[in-house]
Each structure stands twice: as C-alpha cells, then as structure tokens.
Scaffold this motif. Structure first.
Motif, PDB file in Angstrom:
ATOM      1  N   TYR A 151     -34.515  36.944 -85.106  1.00 13.58           N
ATOM      2  CA  TYR A 151     -33.198  36.967 -85.739  1.00 13.58           C
ATOM      3  C   TYR A 151     -33.074  38.092 -86.765  1.00 13.58           C
ATOM      4  CZ  TYR A 151     -28.961  35.180 -87.976  1.00 13.58           C
ATOM      5  OH  TYR A 151     -27.694  35.050 -88.491  1.00 13.58           O
ATOM      6  N   GLU A 152     -34.176  38.277 -87.595  1.00 14.36           N
ATOM      7  CA  GLU A 152     -34.077  39.265 -88.667  1.00 14.36           C
ATOM      8  C   GLU A 152     -34.608  40.631 -88.255  1.00 14.36           C
ATOM      9  OE1 GLU A 152     -36.030  37.598 -92.034  1.00 14.36           O
ATOM     10  OE2 GLU A 152     -34.306  36.326 -92.596  1.00 14.36           O
ATOM     11  N   GLY A 161     -32.759  41.560 -84.812  1.00 11.62           N
ATOM     12  CA  GLY A 161     -31.312  41.480 -84.961  1.00 11.62           C
ATOM     13  C   GLY A 161     -30.589  40.817 -83.792  1.00 11.62           C
ATOM     14  N   GLN A 209     -28.622  37.959 -81.617  1.00  7.56           N
ATOM     15  CA  GLN A 209     -27.596  36.966 -81.933  1.00  7.56           C
ATOM     16  C   GLN A 209     -28.100  35.569 -81.569  1.00  7.56           C
ATOM     17  OE1 GLN A 209     -23.771  37.863 -80.285  1.00  7.56           O
ATOM     18  NE2 GLN A 209     -24.069  40.080 -80.487  1.00  7.56           N
ATOM     19  N   LEU A 269     -28.343  32.918 -92.686  1.00  6.10           N
ATOM     20  CA  LEU A 269     -27.515  33.431 -91.603  1.00  6.10           C
ATOM     21  C   LEU A 269     -26.852  34.735 -92.006  1.00  6.10           C
ATOM     22  CD1 LEU A 269     -25.739  30.123 -90.433  1.00  6.10           C
ATOM     23  CD2 LEU A 269     -27.825  31.160 -89.543  1.00  6.10           C
ATOM     24  N   ARG A 270     -26.692  35.629 -91.067  1.00  5.35           N
ATOM     25  CA  ARG A 270     -26.027  36.889 -91.347  1.00  5.35           C
ATOM     26  C   ARG A 270     -24.558  36.628 -91.671  1.00  5.35           C
ATOM     27  NH1 ARG A 270     -29.444  38.913 -87.005  1.00  5.35           N
ATOM     28  NH2 ARG A 270     -27.837  38.348 -85.483  1.00  5.35           N
ATOM     29  N   PRO A 271     -24.002  37.376 -92.597  1.00 11.29           N
ATOM     30  CA  PRO A 271     -22.588  37.156 -92.945  1.00 11.29           C
ATOM     31  C   PRO A 271     -21.681  37.577 -91.794  1.00 11.29           C
ATOM     32  CG  PRO A 271     -23.435  39.109 -94.052  1.00 11.29           C
ATOM     33  CD  PRO A 271     -24.628  38.473 -93.400  1.00 11.29           C
ATOM     34  N   ARG A 272     -20.562  36.893 -91.706  1.00  9.90           N
ATOM     35  CA  ARG A 272     -19.577  37.215 -90.663  1.00  9.90           C
ATOM     36  C   ARG A 272     -18.880  38.529 -90.974  1.00  9.90           C
ATOM     37  NH1 ARG A 272     -17.957  33.051 -87.302  1.00  9.90           N
ATOM     38  NH2 ARG A 272     -18.881  31.019 -87.779  1.00  9.90           N
ATOM     39  N   ARG A 273     -18.369  39.152 -89.955  1.00 12.15           N
ATOM     40  CA  ARG A 273     -17.605  40.378 -90.145  1.00 12.15           C
ATOM     41  C   ARG A 273     -16.300  40.083 -90.909  1.00 12.15           C
ATOM     42  NH1 ARG A 273     -19.397  42.062 -84.874  1.00 12.15           N
ATOM     43  NH2 ARG A 273     -20.344  44.120 -84.940  1.00 12.15           N
ATOM     44  N   ASN A 297     -23.081  44.294 -81.068  1.00 10.95           N
ATOM     45  CA  ASN A 297     -23.664  43.284 -81.951  1.00 10.95           C
ATOM     46  C   ASN A 297     -22.639  42.199 -82.299  1.00 10.95           C
ATOM     47  OD1 ASN A 297     -25.722  42.041 -83.370  1.00 10.95           O
ATOM     48  ND2 ASN A 297     -25.341  43.174 -85.262  1.00 10.95           N
TER      49      ASN A 297
END
Length: 885
Positions: free
Chosen positions: A660-661, A664, A666, A692-696, A729
């Motif tokens: 995940y990190e 990268g 999904q 969790l990665r921030p949303r766009r 991505n």
C-alpha cells in the motif's frame, strides 16, 4: 269456410301443401273447365299478351301486390298468409332477389336459378297431378328425397322448360301432367303434350352423396334461410360447388375418387360448362353441392383429400417460405370464414413465423387479419415490455437448458404478440412496445423454443389479452417512467432504517440506485433497459431481497403512481384461470405451491440448490419466484465471542504496508491480489494501523486529464476504464464518471449490439443544450445531411417522391431517415400513412433540428450556406444534389 260471400266463387279448390301459386290457379281453372287466362279475367286480375313471359301468373308467383292478394282472398277465401306462402316472397333477400317495383327476378346470391321456370319430379307429378312444388323453383332444389330421384329441368321431348300454367286461350284445356310448351310442327304452333310423369329421371342411391347433400341443404340452408348461419353455410356450399365444377372441367384427371363416385350417382356424365358462364342446371348443382358438402364434412373420409384438390385448383405449386398464405386468398372470401380458416391452416407449413402469427394458422381460429392499427395499439397498452413470468414459464420447454438471453426472449415474445390478426410487422411492434430492436432476441427464442410452439402459444396469448380487461395501462407507464434520465424519488432515510433493522448495510449510493432500478421495474412491469441482459447484480439482488425491502419498494412505486394521479395496482400478474380453456403444448411448473417454496427458501439456500430440489433450471426458478413475489434472504449470522484471526499472506501487516505504501497500490488491486473484497482490505489496513491515503480534492482528476486523450485511450485504443484508472492511480468508477460527464459513449456490454462509431458533433459550438435524442444522432457519421433530409420529408406522399423531388438517390435518402430514427431510438415518421406523417415525438425532434440547422447556417459565410429547399409559402423546390457531410 262456413258461409259464402257474394264475391266468393261457388266452387272451391284448396291449395296443396308446398304448392306454387300458378300451379294452384292452373288447377282451379281446370276444375272450372276453362283456360287459365279466362280464369284470370274472371277473377278480375289484369293480364298482358298470352305468349309473353310477363303474364300475371309469372309475376304473381314471385310476389303478390296488395290488390292481388285482397282480390284472391275475397274470391277464393284463401287466407293472405297462405297466399303469400305460395309465392317466392318469403325467400326474397336470402335465396332469391325480387325487384320491388317490376317484380323481375334479379341475380340470386348463390346458385343462379332465377325461378322463371320450375324443375319437377316425374313421380311427384304422377302421384299429385299438376301440383308443382314451390321449392322446385329454388336453386338449392336438386333431388326429390321422397322418391329419391334427381329433379328434371326440361321436357325430354321438346327440350324446353315446361311451363307450370297454360299460356294463351284455348278451347281444349291440356291435361295437368303434360308439357304445355309450344313447338313448331309442320309449320304450325302446336303443344308438346308430352306426359311429364313418364319422363326418365336419374335414380339416386339411398345412401349416396347427392341425397345426403339435399338433406344437408334442407336442414342448414332452407330451414332458416334468413339466419346468419344459413347464409354462411350457403356461401360455403355455393363457392366450393362452383370451384368443384371448374376443377372437373379443367383437371378431372387429378381429382380424388370421390369425384368420380358423385358423377356416377348423377348419371355418369360430366357437367356442362359454357364458354362464358357457368351452367346452373340440376345436374351441375347436384354435383357441385354434393362435393361441397363432402369437402366441409370433417367426418367424411375423403374430406381432406377433396378439399386439398379444391384448394389446388389452379394447379400451381406453393413455394416456401412465404409471408402470405396464398396469392388468391381474396378470391376465397365469398366462401366464408370457416373455409378461409381451413385454407390458412392448410398453408401453415409453408409460411414464415410472422405470417403464421399474423394469420393464426397454428391455432384452430386461423383467420385473415382484421384488426386496425388502433386496436393493435390497445393490445400493446395491455402488455408490459417483457412477457409476464408465469406466461413465459408456459412457453419454455419442460426440460429447458441454461439460457442467458431469457430477458431478450421475454421482450421478443411481447413484440411478436402484437402481430396476430394485425397489420403491423415486427419492427413496428418493437417500437410500439418501447423495446430495442435486436435480431438476437428472436434468434435466441427460435433456437430455444420450437417455432410451432411459439406460433400457437403466442397467438393464444394475444387472443386472451384481447378478450380480457387488464387493470394496468402499460403504454402510459412506459411514456412516464421508461426514460431513465428522469430520476424517481426515493425515501432514502426510510430505506436506510429498513436495512439497519435487519442488520444490512445496503443503503449506500450504489444500493440506492439499485433500489430505484427495482422501483422502476415494478412500475414498467419489465426491466428498465432495452438489452438482452439485466445488470450482473440483478438476479442475486432479486433472489436475496428482504421482504421488508420488497414491501418498501412497492410502497415507493405506489407513491409515484399516486403523484401522477394513477389509480392502478403496482404489480399485476394474469390469473391462472385465463388459460384454462386453452390447451397449451407445455405444462408449466406452476403447480408448485407457495408453501413449499417458502419452506425451501426459509433457510436462505443458494439458488442452484433450490432449482435442483424442484427440478428446474436457474431461469425457470427466477421466473417462478418473480411470478410469486418471493425471495430467499439470508438469515443474519450470530455474532459470538472470540479473538480476531491473524491476517496472513498479502493481508499480513508487513506485506500489506509494502503493497500500500511502498508500491502505492490501490485497495481494489490489493483485494484482487489477495482474493477478497476491497472492504476487507480496508479493515486490514485499519487493524494494522496503516493510515489511508487522503482522497483527491473534488475536481482534481477532471482538471488533470485531457478529454481528447481520454477519448483516444478509451475508444481508439480500446482500453478499459479500470486499466486507465490504474495508470492515473484512481479507480475505474472515477474514469467512468469522466466518460459520462464528457459524453464519451461507453463500451457495450457483452452480448449487446456495439454502439455506432462516434464522430464530431456538428452542433458542439452552438450555445444550445441538445436533447438526449439529438445528442445520439449528432455523434453519428453523416448526421448533418441526414437531419437536413429528415426535416424536408413531411408533406410528401411517399419517401420515394420526396427523394425524387429533392434530387437525392432513394437509397441514400432512406439511409438518412434510418440514421435519424435509429439514433433517436423511436419512430420519427409514420411511413404507413399517406402522405408521410410525423409522430408526436418526431415533431419535437424535427423542430429542434430545424432550429439547430438555422443556428449552424447563420454562423457560416453566405457562400458556404446550404441551399434552402423551402419556398416562403411552405412548398418545396428541387435542390441541387449535394454530397459530403
């Protein structure tokens, strides 16, 4: 008659039973020992020259005037009703036709025996001298059933039709049973005086066909000659009899043996045929009527063979396959509906499926089409876009294999149900039902169900729909709710509460869209789309639907109907007793009780297990559950104490952090790699403490992607939305949202027809919002010349005349109209009307097209503007032929 009046003739002669008026008056005159004309003078009746056929007796035996009837009643004291019964007046309009003024006999409706002369039975004249029967003057009198003799038309000595009454004044009154015709002998006019009682006549066999035909005519034609059934029977026998006589004259060598048998009964001679018209003497009518009775008697062993010979009277072979039963079907219409029905059923094996449906040749009620387009539209309003599940079960074979196109087959069935008895074809029926025209639908139906089964069952279904009242106007519902761009209101809060009440989380936006899809399906009575396949989640969604949600969807649909002022049931299925009187070829699995279904579905088993238990296929099970309105929701799993299971493999904390990190990836790609759902990956990330990665930011993806690049990658290169999403991505849903926002057509689903190629929209630079139909048309090749042709069609008598006037090749002009109608998805023109008319929806589209074309032409320089083909008064002038877009 107890007393004598002053006008009463002292000597009375009572009429015999069935005797004609002129025969009675002749006997009366003989009783008084005077000739008939003197007797007429004595009675006070007018008369003309003795040698003319228009003597008063010739007219009186047809119809009596009021003065003649009153005079005869006073002088003879015979009642008015009895006097009328001795004339042809009771048969007027049914078996004879009498001019009301001149009392001349016109051409009768059936056999052309005009009644000026009378046939006779020699044995009857010998037993009852000079008592001529009135019925001998009818064309249907061919045999004496009392003496079993064929009636005679002429005197065997002079060859004339013997008069019933004496013509002229003579001192010597002729004998009653002799021929009263005048002949020239040695230059002088003398009477024939042949004893008619000794005339040779053909004796008919007691069990023969001619006597049977006379008995049949007496009971079915003469007994109630004014009735509709008797008229129909007379038309059958007369038409088939004349056709049999022509067949004997032209192709006797091909006739079945029963024809020879009837000819032998009638003396063994061939009927005479005149060069210009048919000869309707006793021999001809006896042969024709006997053969017609045999051809219509279903219990006679030679019935089918004889009828087939009559049907093939032209001697030409029948080609296969055909869209119409016979080229001369209109010539058979005088024979009546029953004969037409037999002809159609005999042609069943030579017809295409649509012709078999149109003429109902696979059913006992075969008939020529009689419905109007309005009546077909009324039938369409009674039908949903997909055939009712219980009726579809009756159509499927008993041991049906897996059939993935069951939805398209249901649509093909209702399309074909508009064809029986009507004037429209399959394409018009498809548009009338609001379904998309896919050839694969009908091909799948024919590959899966036998054509005989389809032709008979769907014709039966159409008849049932026409003869019953259906409480739902499906045409109105299609007009209101078929457009998926019009969103249906849904009580989302109530939806969420119901889902939470039984421990479900099916209230996300995706599930809400599925809920709206289900509400629309209830309103339309069909799945709200035009293809062969439902969405991939639809079957599981319906099978696992909770009863509380089913009730909620029904309440939402009822609220939508109430908002539109419609008082109809939300969902409806035809009662089973509607098909009780129809012998369907296949017994549907509808005898499975609802209690048994509920017991099987209560534990929430898999659909395959239930189908195996009931001996059904998966699609038969789904149709059965849909018709009963039941499902098999899974019971909630109990939650007990315990410790969470350690994550392994790709979901182990270290491995998951790396994917995940570091890489990268999904969550969706990790779920695909680990073989689980994205939700489990999300829970595993939270358990491992991986942020969790921030949303766009909203709109960031749209600003970073070039629409032209996306169109090339998606359409030209054929990449999937998921593949493009991985490159950017992001998920595939985000890419599909961009495709919809930028009006880039989506790839077709597997099994659907591919969409047309997308071309530059000529109206893209105009400051006007296009309708959905216009958007679909404008992205097709040659859309601009197609629209220019379409707006000029109204007012022309036909498409051909429009193409000739506009100077456009007819094939090109027709292709333009097809492009507009296919792109719009509905009928723009009613091509069956003359002149060509525009449909209500087509009128709106053409008005929009004219406005857009005017705006587009206004932006171009004058030298590049297209030639205006309309005059100020609204007429058209012939344009120069233009090529290109």
């Amino acid at each position: 008659m107890t007393g004598w009046t002053d006008e009463r003739i002292p000597i009375g002669v009572a009429p015999a039973k069935g005797e004609a008026l002129d025969s009675w008056l002749e006997r009366y005159a003989q009783r008084l020992r005077i000739n008939t004309l003197d007797f007429v003078d004595y009675l006070g009746l007018p008369h003309v020259s003795a040698r003319k056929m228009g003597t008063p007796l010739g007219k009186m035996v047809r119809r009596l005037t009021e003065d003649e009837r009153d005079l005869l009643q006073r002088r003879t004291e015979v009642g008015a009703a009895q006097l009328t019964a001795m004339t042809l007046e009771p048969y007027d309009g049914s078996l004879v036709r009498i001019d009301p003024v001149s009392r001349r006999l016109r051409c009768p409706p059936y056999w052309r025996h005009y009644g000026n002369t009378s046939r006779y039975c020699p044995a009857c004249l010998e037993g009852e001298p000079a008592r001529w029967q009135l019925r001998w003057r009818l064309g249907w009198a061919i045999a004496c059933t009392r003496h079993e003799l064929l009636l005679l038309d002429q005197c065997p000595q002079c060859g004339n039709a013997p008069p019933v009454a004496t013509r002229g004044r003579h001192r010597v009154v002729p004998r009653p049973e002799t021929c009263r015709s005048w002949i020239i002998l040695r230059g002088q006019d003398v009477r024939c005086d042949f004893p008619l009682a000794q005339a040779p006549a053909v004796r008919l066999p007691n069990e023969g066909s001619v006597l049977a035909a006379q008995h049949a005519v007496d009971t079915s034609v003469l007994a109630d000659h004014h009735g509709a059934a008797s008229r129909q029977r007379a038309g059958e026998l007369s038409f088939l009899g004349r056709r049999a006589l022509r067949g004997i004259h032209s192709q006797l060598e091909l006739a079945p043996p029963v024809v020879r048998e009837v000819l032998d009964e009638c003396g063994g001679t061939t009927p005479r045929i005149a060069a210009t018209h048919e000869v309707h003497d006793t021999h001809n009518i006896a042969v024709g009527t006997a053969l017609a009775v045999i051809a219509t008697d279903r219990e006679h062993p030679a019935c089918d063979e004889l009828f087939a010979w009559l049907h093939r009277g032209n001697g030409r072979p029948i080609g296969v396959p055909r869209d119409h039963p016979t080229s001369d079907l209109g010539n058979w219409r005088p024979a009546g509906p029953r004969v037409i029905s037999r002809i159609l059923k005999a042609s069943d094996g030579q017809l295409t499926l649509k012709a078999r449906l149109r003429y109902r040749t696979a059913t006992p009620a075969a008939a020529a089409p009689a419905l109007t387009e309005e009546q077909v539209s009324q039938r369409a309003a009674k039908l949903p876009g997909m055939l009712w599940p219980s009726w579809m079960l009756r159509l499927l074979p008993a041991k049906a294999a897996h059939q993935p196109r069951i939805g398209g087959m249901r649509r093909a069935c209702v399309n074909l149900m508009l064809i029986p008895g009507g004037p429209i074809g399959h394409r018009e029926a498809t548009r009338l039902m609001g379904n998309s025209h896919f050839r694969s639908q009908q091909e799948a139906l024919l590959a899966f169900v036998e054509a005989d089964h389809i032709a008979s069952t769907l014709a039966h279904f159409s008849h049932v729909v026409d003869t019953h009242t259906i409480p739902i106007d499906y045409a109105r519902r299609r007009a209101l709710f078929a457009d998926e761009s019009v969103e249906l209101a849904l009580d989302e809060r109530r939806h969420r509460e119901i889902c939470r009440s039984f421990g479900s989380r099916q209230f996300t936006p995706v599930h809400q869209e599925r809920a709206r899809w289900e509400v629309r399906r209830l309103l339309l009575g069909a799945e709200p789309y035009g293809g062969n396949h439902p969405p991939p989640w639809a079957h599981r969604f319906a099978y696992r639907l909770h009863p509380d949600l089913r009730g909620f969807f029904a309440d939402q649909a009822a609220a939508v109907l109430a908002a539109h002022g419609i008082n109809e049931p939300v969902w409806w299925e035809p009662p089973e007793d509607w098909l009780d009187g129809i012998a369907l070829p296949v017994a549907a699995p509808l005898d499975i009780t609802t209690d048994r279904l509920a017991a099987l579905l209560a534990p929430g088993p898999a659909a395959s297990d239930v189908a195996r238990e009931l001996g059904l296929t998966m699609h038969q099970l789904r149709l059965l559950l849909e018709s009963r309105g039941v499902s098999a929701p899974k019971p909630p799993k109990p939650r007990g104490p315990g410790h969470p299971t350690p994550r392994k493999g790709d979901l182990a904390p270290d491995r998951l952090r790396h994917l995940y990190e570091d890489r990268g990836m999904q969550q969706k790609d990790i779920a695909e790699l680990a073989g689980c759902s994205p939700g489990i990956v999300r829970y595993a990330l939270r358990e491992a403490g991986i942020p969790l990665r921030p949303r766009r930011v909203a709109g960031e993806l749209a600003r970073s992607v070039d629409p032209a690049w996306l169109r090339i990658e998606y359409h030209v290169k054929g990449r999937t939305a998921a593949d493009i999403g991985r490159e950017l991505n992001t998920g595939g849903n985000s890419i599909t949202n961009l495709l919809d926002a930028w009006e880039i057509p989506r790839h077709p689903l597997r099994g659907h027809a591919p969409p047309p190629r997308v071309h530059t929209n000529p109206f893209a630079d105009l400051p006007v919002k296009l309708s959905p139909a216009m958007r679909r048309i404008s992205i097709r090749q040659n859309s601009l010349p197609a629209l220019r042709s379409a707006v000029l069609v109204p007012g022309y008598p036909t498409r051909r005349s429009a193409a000739l006037t506009l100077g456009i090749p007819r094939t090109t002009f027709n292709a333009h109209l097809r492009l507009v109608e296919d792109g719009a998805g509905f009928a723009v023109f009613n091509h069956r009307k003359r002149p060509v008319r525009v449909t209500p929806r087509g009128r709106t589209l053409l008005n929009e097209a004219r406005h857009l074309l005017q705006l587009l032409d206004a932006q171009q320089p004058p030298q590049h503007r297209p030639t205006d083909m309309s005059e100020p008064d609204g007429s058209h002038r012939t344009p120069r032929l233009q090529t290109g877009s």
